[in-house]
Design a protein around this motif. Sequence first.
Motif, mmCIF file in Angstrom:
data_model
loop_
_atom_site.group_PDB
_atom_site.id
_atom_site.type_symbol
_atom_site.label_atom_id
_atom_site.label_comp_id
_atom_site.label_asym_id
_atom_site.label_seq_id
_atom_site.Cartn_x
_atom_site.Cartn_y
_atom_site.Cartn_z
ATOM 1 N N GLY A 95 7.555 11.543 12.190
ATOM 2 C CA GLY A 95 6.109 11.547 12.400
ATOM 3 C C GLY A 95 5.349 10.854 11.286
ATOM 4 N N ILE A 96 5.724 11.115 10.048
ATOM 5 C CA ILE A 96 5.049 10.469 8.919
ATOM 6 C C ILE A 96 5.295 8.966 8.941
ATOM 7 N N THR A 97 6.521 8.560 9.237
ATOM 8 C CA THR A 97 6.830 7.133 9.319
ATOM 9 C C THR A 97 6.011 6.475 10.422
ATOM 10 N N LEU A 98 5.960 7.099 11.576
ATOM 11 C CA LEU A 98 5.209 6.557 12.710
ATOM 12 C C LEU A 98 3.733 6.404 12.376
ATOM 13 N N VAL A 99 3.130 7.463 11.864
ATOM 14 C CA VAL A 99 1.696 7.432 11.567
ATOM 15 C C VAL A 99 1.382 6.408 10.486
ATOM 16 N N ASN A 100 2.183 6.363 9.435
ATOM 17 C CA ASN A 100 1.925 5.419 8.347
ATOM 18 C C ASN A 100 2.055 3.969 8.803
ATOM 19 N N CYS A 101 2.985 3.701 9.705
ATOM 20 C CA CYS A 101 3.159 2.328 10.186
ATOM 21 C C CYS A 101 2.048 1.909 11.137
ATOM 22 N N LEU A 102 1.352 2.852 11.725
ATOM 23 C CA LEU A 102 0.271 2.524 12.653
ATOM 24 C C LEU A 102 -1.101 2.489 11.987
ATOM 25 N N LYS A 103 -1.160 2.793 10.699
ATOM 26 C CA LYS A 103 -2.431 2.761 9.972
ATOM 27 C C LYS A 103 -2.896 1.314 9.778
ATOM 28 N N GLY A 104 -4.187 1.183 9.575
ATOM 29 C CA GLY A 104 -4.774 -0.139 9.343
ATOM 30 C C GLY A 104 -4.258 -0.807 8.080
ATOM 31 N N PRO A 122 0.825 -1.221 0.000
ATOM 32 C CA PRO A 122 0.000 0.000 0.000
ATOM 33 C C PRO A 122 0.857 1.268 0.000
ATOM 34 N N GLY A 123 0.276 2.366 -0.433
ATOM 35 C CA GLY A 123 0.980 3.644 -0.522
ATOM 36 C C GLY A 123 1.635 4.100 0.775
ATOM 37 N N PRO A 124 0.910 4.087 1.912
ATOM 38 C CA PRO A 124 1.551 4.515 3.159
ATOM 39 C C PRO A 124 2.735 3.638 3.563
ATOM 40 N N VAL A 125 2.664 2.362 3.220
ATOM 41 C CA VAL A 125 3.771 1.450 3.544
ATOM 42 C C VAL A 125 4.981 1.767 2.664
ATOM 43 N N LYS A 126 4.735 2.039 1.379
ATOM 44 C CA LYS A 126 5.827 2.438 0.486
ATOM 45 C C LYS A 126 6.478 3.732 0.968
ATOM 46 N N THR A 127 5.643 4.672 1.388
ATOM 47 C CA THR A 127 6.157 5.951 1.890
ATOM 48 C C THR A 127 7.033 5.738 3.113
ATOM 49 N N SER A 128 6.573 4.915 4.039
ATOM 50 C CA SER A 128 7.364 4.628 5.241
ATOM 51 C C SER A 128 8.686 3.975 4.887
ATOM 52 N N ARG A 129 8.655 3.079 3.922
ATOM 53 C CA ARG A 129 9.887 2.397 3.506
ATOM 54 C C ARG A 129 10.894 3.404 2.948
ATOM 55 N N VAL A 134 8.479 -5.989 11.964
ATOM 56 C CA VAL A 134 9.094 -4.966 11.110
ATOM 57 C C VAL A 134 8.278 -3.680 11.179
ATOM 58 N N ARG A 135 6.972 -3.812 11.149
ATOM 59 C CA ARG A 135 6.086 -2.638 11.231
ATOM 60 C C ARG A 135 6.253 -1.934 12.573
ATOM 61 N N ILE A 136 6.286 -2.701 13.649
ATOM 62 C CA ILE A 136 6.437 -2.110 14.980
ATOM 63 C C ILE A 136 7.821 -1.478 15.119
ATOM 64 N N GLY A 137 8.846 -2.152 14.623
ATOM 65 C CA GLY A 137 10.204 -1.593 14.665
ATOM 66 C C GLY A 137 10.303 -0.290 13.895
ATOM 67 N N ALA A 138 9.657 -0.236 12.737
ATOM 68 C CA ALA A 138 9.672 0.992 11.935
ATOM 69 C C ALA A 138 8.930 2.110 12.656
ATOM 70 N N ALA A 139 7.832 1.773 13.337
ATOM 71 C CA ALA A 139 7.098 2.782 14.099
ATOM 72 C C ALA A 139 7.946 3.299 15.259
ATOM 73 N N VAL A 140 8.696 2.414 15.902
ATOM 74 C CA VAL A 140 9.565 2.832 17.004
ATOM 75 C C VAL A 140 10.667 3.752 16.495
ATOM 76 N N VAL A 141 11.285 3.398 15.373
ATOM 77 C CA VAL A 141 12.325 4.261 14.790
ATOM 78 C C VAL A 141 11.727 5.615 14.424
ATOM 79 N N GLY A 142 10.550 5.620 13.812
ATOM 80 C CA GLY A 142 9.887 6.879 13.479
ATOM 81 C C GLY A 142 9.608 7.711 14.720
ATOM 82 N N GLY A 143 9.167 7.066 15.780
ATOM 83 C CA GLY A 143 8.911 7.766 17.029
ATOM 84 C C GLY A 143 10.178 8.346 17.642
ATOM 85 N N LEU A 144 11.284 7.577 17.594
ATOM 86 C CA LEU A 144 12.557 8.078 18.119
ATOM 87 C C LEU A 144 13.054 9.290 17.336
#
Length: 142
Positions: A120-129, A9-16, A85-95
């Motif tokens: 912030g964008i990485t964190l939010v995108n990784c926490l989306k449904g 999905p788009g938000p996942v690509k953006t986070s990557r 991987v999703r949770i790790g990416a959200a943690v990195v985004g949060g840090l």
Amino acid sequence: MPGQELPMPGPVKTSRVLLYVIGGLNVLGGVLLLLAGAAQSGELLEADGEGLSAAGLYLGGLLSLALAGVAIVLAARFRSGRQGVRIGAAVVGGLVAANGLLSAVTGSGGLSVAGIALGGITLVNCLKGEAAGYFGRPRTVR
């Protein structure tokens, strides 16, 4: 359909992509901090009356390089990764966002807005449904 891969999905690509950017910027920052620490070699760097030792610069550089490594590895694992991987990416985004916010509050960083935005964008995108669905998808055994 069995055997067919679910598109990212788009938000996942953006986070990557943002994780690769975060990793690259942290490699650059880490190398610069290590070089500054080597240039100091025990002396104090005076900036606005506050001293920063070479050991502090070395520690900051090593932490930056460690975060860069984690961000790049997580970004590389997005295609085949699971929820970790999703949770790790959200943690990195949060840090990264927290570091940018701390820099903005203390006035010690000119790039604090970039850190807040990237993290912030990485964190939010990784926490989306959409991201949860993508990383929780069934996998085919190869």
